[in-house]
Each structure stands twice: as structure tokens, then as C-alpha cells.
Scaffold this motif. Structure first.
Motif, PDB file in Angstrom:
ATOM      1  N   ARG A   1      -1.791   2.368 -13.593  1.00 35.32           N
ATOM      2  CA  ARG A   1      -1.877   0.908 -13.739  1.00 35.32           C
ATOM      3  C   ARG A   1      -0.882   0.217 -12.804  1.00 35.32           C
ATOM      4  NH1 ARG A   1       0.399  -3.419 -15.886  1.00 35.32           N
ATOM      5  NH2 ARG A   1       2.235  -2.236 -16.571  1.00 35.32           N
ATOM      6  N   ILE A   2       0.331   0.743 -12.755  1.00 38.75           N
ATOM      7  CA  ILE A   2       1.363   0.148 -11.901  1.00 38.75           C
ATOM      8  C   ILE A   2       0.994   0.314 -10.424  1.00 38.75           C
ATOM      9  CG2 ILE A   2       3.779   0.330 -11.185  1.00 38.75           C
ATOM     10  CD1 ILE A   2       4.404   1.121 -14.124  1.00 38.75           C
ATOM     11  N   SER A   3       0.496   1.487 -10.077  1.00 37.94           N
ATOM     12  CA  SER A   3       0.046   1.712  -8.700  1.00 37.94           C
ATOM     13  C   SER A   3      -1.038   0.716  -8.317  1.00 37.94           C
ATOM     14  CB  SER A   3      -0.484   3.139  -8.537  1.00 37.94           C
ATOM     15  OG  SER A   3      -1.077   3.317  -7.270  1.00 37.94           O
ATOM     16  N   ASN A   4      -1.949   0.467  -9.243  1.00 37.63           N
ATOM     17  CA  ASN A   4      -3.059  -0.432  -8.960  1.00 37.63           C
ATOM     18  C   ASN A   4      -2.581  -1.881  -8.766  1.00 37.63           C
ATOM     19  OD1 ASN A   4      -6.014  -0.648  -8.690  1.00 37.63           O
ATOM     20  ND2 ASN A   4      -5.855  -1.990 -10.465  1.00 37.63           N
ATOM     21  N   LEU A   5      -1.493  -2.269  -9.443  1.00 36.76           N
ATOM     22  CA  LEU A   5      -0.935  -3.608  -9.246  1.00 36.76           C
ATOM     23  C   LEU A   5      -0.489  -3.785  -7.796  1.00 36.76           C
ATOM     24  CD1 LEU A   5       1.187  -4.095 -12.508  1.00 36.76           C
ATOM     25  CD2 LEU A   5      -0.969  -5.226 -11.926  1.00 36.76           C
ATOM     26  N   TYR A   6       0.181  -2.750  -7.268  1.00 40.23           N
ATOM     27  CA  TYR A   6       0.594  -2.798  -5.866  1.00 40.23           C
ATOM     28  C   TYR A   6      -0.625  -2.802  -4.941  1.00 40.23           C
ATOM     29  CZ  TYR A   6       5.579  -2.122  -6.774  1.00 40.23           C
ATOM     30  OH  TYR A   6       6.891  -2.299  -7.170  1.00 40.23           O
ATOM     31  N   LEU A   7      -1.624  -2.004  -5.280  1.00 41.66           N
ATOM     32  CA  LEU A   7      -2.830  -1.941  -4.466  1.00 41.66           C
ATOM     33  C   LEU A   7      -3.517  -3.304  -4.388  1.00 41.66           C
ATOM     34  CD1 LEU A   7      -4.896  -0.317  -2.853  1.00 41.66           C
ATOM     35  CD2 LEU A   7      -5.990   0.315  -5.021  1.00 41.66           C
ATOM     36  N   GLN A   8      -3.600  -3.993  -5.510  1.00 40.00           N
ATOM     37  CA  GLN A   8      -4.235  -5.308  -5.525  1.00 40.00           C
ATOM     38  C   GLN A   8      -3.462  -6.309  -4.660  1.00 40.00           C
ATOM     39  OE1 GLN A   8      -7.302  -5.878  -6.727  1.00 40.00           O
ATOM     40  NE2 GLN A   8      -7.213  -3.674  -7.146  1.00 40.00           N
ATOM     41  N   LYS A   9      -2.125  -6.205  -4.671  1.00 39.94           N
ATOM     42  CA  LYS A   9      -1.321  -7.071  -3.811  1.00 39.94           C
ATOM     43  C   LYS A   9      -1.591  -6.770  -2.337  1.00 39.94           C
ATOM     44  CE  LYS A   9       2.574  -8.168  -6.870  1.00 39.94           C
ATOM     45  NZ  LYS A   9       2.555  -9.621  -6.653  1.00 39.94           N
ATOM     46  N   ALA A  10      -1.788  -5.505  -2.025  1.00 41.84           N
ATOM     47  CA  ALA A  10      -2.115  -5.112  -0.644  1.00 41.84           C
ATOM     48  C   ALA A  10      -3.442  -5.725  -0.214  1.00 41.84           C
ATOM     49  CB  ALA A  10      -2.167  -3.593  -0.519  1.00 41.84           C
ATOM     50  N   LEU A  11      -4.420  -5.690  -1.109  1.00 45.11           N
ATOM     51  CA  LEU A  11      -5.739  -6.244  -0.797  1.00 45.11           C
ATOM     52  C   LEU A  11      -5.669  -7.761  -0.605  1.00 45.11           C
ATOM     53  CD1 LEU A  11      -7.975  -4.157  -3.245  1.00 45.11           C
ATOM     54  CD2 LEU A  11      -7.561  -3.750  -0.814  1.00 45.11           C
ATOM     55  N   GLU A  12      -4.788  -8.417  -1.355  1.00 43.95           N
ATOM     56  CA  GLU A  12      -4.607  -9.862  -1.198  1.00 43.95           C
ATOM     57  C   GLU A  12      -4.042 -10.196   0.182  1.00 43.95           C
ATOM     58  OE1 GLU A  12      -2.174 -11.139  -4.443  1.00 43.95           O
ATOM     59  OE2 GLU A  12      -3.656 -10.561  -5.970  1.00 43.95           O
ATOM     60  N   GLU A  13      -3.164  -9.356   0.683  1.00 43.46           N
ATOM     61  CA  GLU A  13      -2.614  -9.578   2.019  1.00 43.46           C
ATOM     62  C   GLU A  13      -3.695  -9.408   3.092  1.00 43.46           C
ATOM     63  OE1 GLU A  13       0.248 -10.789   2.777  1.00 43.46           O
ATOM     64  OE2 GLU A  13       1.127 -10.710   0.768  1.00 43.46           O
ATOM     65  N   ILE A  14      -4.620  -8.478   2.882  1.00 44.24           N
ATOM     66  CA  ILE A  14      -5.743  -8.310   3.819  1.00 44.24           C
ATOM     67  C   ILE A  14      -6.587  -9.577   3.836  1.00 44.24           C
ATOM     68  CG2 ILE A  14      -7.858  -7.024   4.335  1.00 44.24           C
ATOM     69  CD1 ILE A  14      -6.553  -4.565   3.072  1.00 44.24           C
TER      70      ILE A  14
ATOM     71  N   VAL B   1       0.841  -1.194   0.000  1.00 43.33           N
ATOM     72  CA  VAL B   1       0.000   0.000   0.000  1.00 43.33           C
ATOM     73  C   VAL B   1       0.882   1.253   0.000  1.00 43.33           C
ATOM     74  CG1 VAL B   1      -0.370   0.490   2.483  1.00 43.33           C
ATOM     75  CG2 VAL B   1      -2.224   0.820   0.863  1.00 43.33           C
ATOM     76  N   GLY B   2       2.058   1.161   0.624  1.00 47.43           N
ATOM     77  CA  GLY B   2       2.995   2.283   0.621  1.00 47.43           C
ATOM     78  C   GLY B   2       3.538   2.575  -0.764  1.00 47.43           C
ATOM     79  N   MET B   3       3.844   1.523  -1.517  1.00 44.41           N
ATOM     80  CA  MET B   3       4.321   1.711  -2.892  1.00 44.41           C
ATOM     81  C   MET B   3       3.234   2.349  -3.753  1.00 44.41           C
ATOM     82  SD  MET B   3       7.511   0.650  -3.097  1.00 44.41           S
ATOM     83  CE  MET B   3       7.897   0.168  -4.793  1.00 44.41           C
TER      84      MET B   3
END
Length: 324
Positions: free
Chosen positions: A287-300, A206-208
Motif C-alpha cells: 500500500r505504501i509503495s503504491n502511494l509513491y507510485l501514484q505520486k510518480a504517475l501524477e508527475e508524468i 518511482v525510486g521509493m
């Protein structure tokens, strides 16, 4: 308005955030009027208090006690504040959150000692935590942040860098402290190791995403929204993702070179902003920001069922989708 929207996402933590806010004021007290006034000047400029919020949310996966957690949340915010004071000296910034920076209001010497003072106060607060691992996490975080500052200086004005260099820089500039905030909250509250690692990775991703959005907004938001001229990052020599993506565009490159040379006038700044906003670089950066965001949501999703999971998700989506 945007800050108010964010506060609504963690409304149930407001009473605890007020405790932390008071602790921050207490922490910044000093017999030196220079240090006290300069430190409080930055504190009263406001801020989203994202890092203390993540400390508290991370702690919700363990034995939550605000009187213990404030001793973790306060130093994380102090480290962030100290890094801002030093950043403004390095970048020669006149404004921060729409107000004069410490270096602008006083001078570089006062700003550097103020940043050092705030860092020292962060360490002082952490002595109240008995968890050895928490101290190891914090000390490593401070070392990495300092390395990040040096890397940012090395990369200044250096247009022929690659995207990997950029990711390495923003990891230390932003993502690491958010990740550590989540991790320290969980560890200090005695959360299970697997849970603590999930929330640590959540904070990193989420920081990235947050920093990439910040770099996009520096080019797409208005001067009024930003509290400083749009495009300030580039004019200070900081090469962000959207700029890296258009640096080989023959129509935009001359304007980038002018910005880095310090010869860009107002008409050229407006022309540069107009061109980059119309380029594919903004969409690709999102798009790149959203890739990181999706990874953050997967960790949740991997975290155990807990009422704060919704808050983590809502805050992550806010951070990854905000408009300024």
C-alpha cells in the motif's frame, strides 16, 4: 523473463542502450587484470539498466543526442555498479544476481578498490559534459549516496528504528540515483527547468516505490527467483519496511532476533518467511509503495505531451507492480 518484459517497454531505445552497453565495457578497461576482470564480472552479471534508460527518457524532453547522452548515462550506471560492489563488502554478500559477488570471487580488498575504480571512471566520463549544473547534480548525488551508505551501517541490527529512518535510508540508497538519472538526462539535453523538476520528482517517487517492492520481494519471492536466500536482508542486519511493521508481533519477534543474532537455522528461516508472508505487513508495504507510485504517475501527467510519457508510465507501473 521479467527483465525481458521490461526491455519491451523501451524497445525503441534498444539501439541506444547497446551503444551504452559497449561504452560501459570500454569504461571498465584497465591495465590491471584484477580491476578489469572484477569490473567486467559485475557488468556481465546483467542488470536492468534502469538508470541509463531514465537518462535517455529524460533527455527526450530536450535536444536528444545519444552521443552526448551516453556520457551521462554511463557514469550513472557506473555509480550504481560501484555502490553494489561496496554494498556486498559491507553486507558480506556471497551472491549478486545469482552469481558470486566480487568480494566472494576475489576478496574484500580487491572489491573495495574495484568499487573505487568504477566510481573514478564515472567521474572521468562526466568530464565530457560541459553543463555546469549537471556536474553539480552528479557531485551532490555521490555525496548523498556515501552518506546513505554510512546511515545504512549505523542502522544495521538496530531494530528500534522508525519508518521515517527507513524512508531516509532508501531515499539515499535507491531513489536519489534514479531521480538524478531522470534529472541529469533532462538538464543535459537542455530541457526547460520546470520539465526537468517534474521528471526529477518522478524519479524520486518511482525510486521509493521500487525499493519498497524490492524489500517486499526479499521476503516473498523464492530463493531461485532472487538468486540468494529469501530473507537475506534481515539476516545481514538490514531492517526493511515489512520487518519494521511486524517487529512488535510476539509470534515473529523471536525469529527476527535470531536472524539478527546470526543464529537462525534453515527451519527457522522458513518459519519466519511463512509467518511474515501471512502477516498484514506485506499488504501494508504494498500500500505504501503504491502511494509513491501514484505520486510518480501524477508527475508524468504534469509533463508536456511527448511520445515518451507512455514509456515512463509503463516502466513506472512495471517497477511498482513487479513480482520479482
Amino acid at each position: 523473463m521479467e527483465k525481458m518484459k521490461l526491455k519491451l517497454l523501451y524497445a525503441d531505445l534498444q539501439s541506444d542502450i547497446r551503444i551504452i552497453e559497449k561504452e560501459l565495457e570500454t569504461a571498465l578497461d584497465s591495465s590491471s587484470h584484477y580491476l578489469k576482470d572484477a569490473s567486467l564480472h559485475l557488468l556481465k552479471a546483467g542488470g536492468k539498466r534502469i538508470r541509463p534508460v531514465f537518462v535517455l527518457l529524460g533527455a527526450k524532453f530536450g535536444q536528444y543526442d545519444i552521443h552526448q547522452m551516453k556520457n551521462v548515462a554511463v557514469p550513472l550506471e557506473l555509480i550504481h555498479m560501484a555502490s553494489l560492489v561496496h554494498d556486498d563488502v559491507i553486507d558480506d554478500s556471497e551472491l549478486r544476481r545469482g552469481r558470486p559477488t566480487v568480494k566472494s570471487q576475489w576478496n574484500n580488498r580487491v572489491a573495495m578498490y574495484t568499487g573505487d575504480f568504477i566510481f573514478a571512471k564515472a567521474l572521468e566520463y562526466m568530464t565530457k559534459i560541459e553543463n555546469q549544473k549537471a556536474h553539480e547534480i552528479l557531485s551532490n548525488t555521490m555525496v548523498e549516496i556515501c552518506l546513505g551508505e554510512i546511515i545504512q551501517i549505523e542502522d544495521k541490527m538496530h531494530l528500534e528504528q522508525n519508518i521515517r529512518d527507513y524512508f531516509r535510508r532508501i531515499k539515499r540508497k535507491t531513489a536519489l540515483l534514479i531521480s538524478s538519472s531522470c534529472h541529469l538526462g533532462a538538464v543535459s539535453a537542455g530541457a526547460e527547468e520546470q520539465v526537468a523538476n517534474h521528471i526529477k520528482r518522478f524519479g524520486y517517487y518511482v525510486g521509493m516505490s521500487f525499493q519498497i517492492i524490492d524489500d517486499i520481494l526479499d521476503l516473498t519471492a523464492t530463493d531461485k527467483q532472487l538468486g540468494k536466500p529469501a530473507g537475506s536482508d534481515l539476516m545481514q542486519g538490514n531492517i526493511t519496511l515489512p520487518v519494521l511493521l511486524v517487529k512488535d508481533d510476539a509470534d515473529i519477534r523471536p525469529l527476527i532476533d535470531k536472524a539478527l543474532a546470526g543464529t537462525m537455522n534453515e527451519d527457522e528461516r522458513q518459519a519466519f518467511l511463512k509467518k511474515i508472508r501471512k502477516s498484514d505487513a506485506i499488504e501494508e508495504s504494498y500500500r505504501i509503495s503504491n502511494l509513491y507510485l501514484q505520486k510518480a504517475l501524477e508527475e508524468i501527467d504534469a509533463l508536456p505531451n511527448n511520445s515518451v510519457k507512455k514509456s515512463l508510465r509503463d516502466i513506472a507501473l512495471y517497477m511498482g507492480k513487479r513480482k520479482f
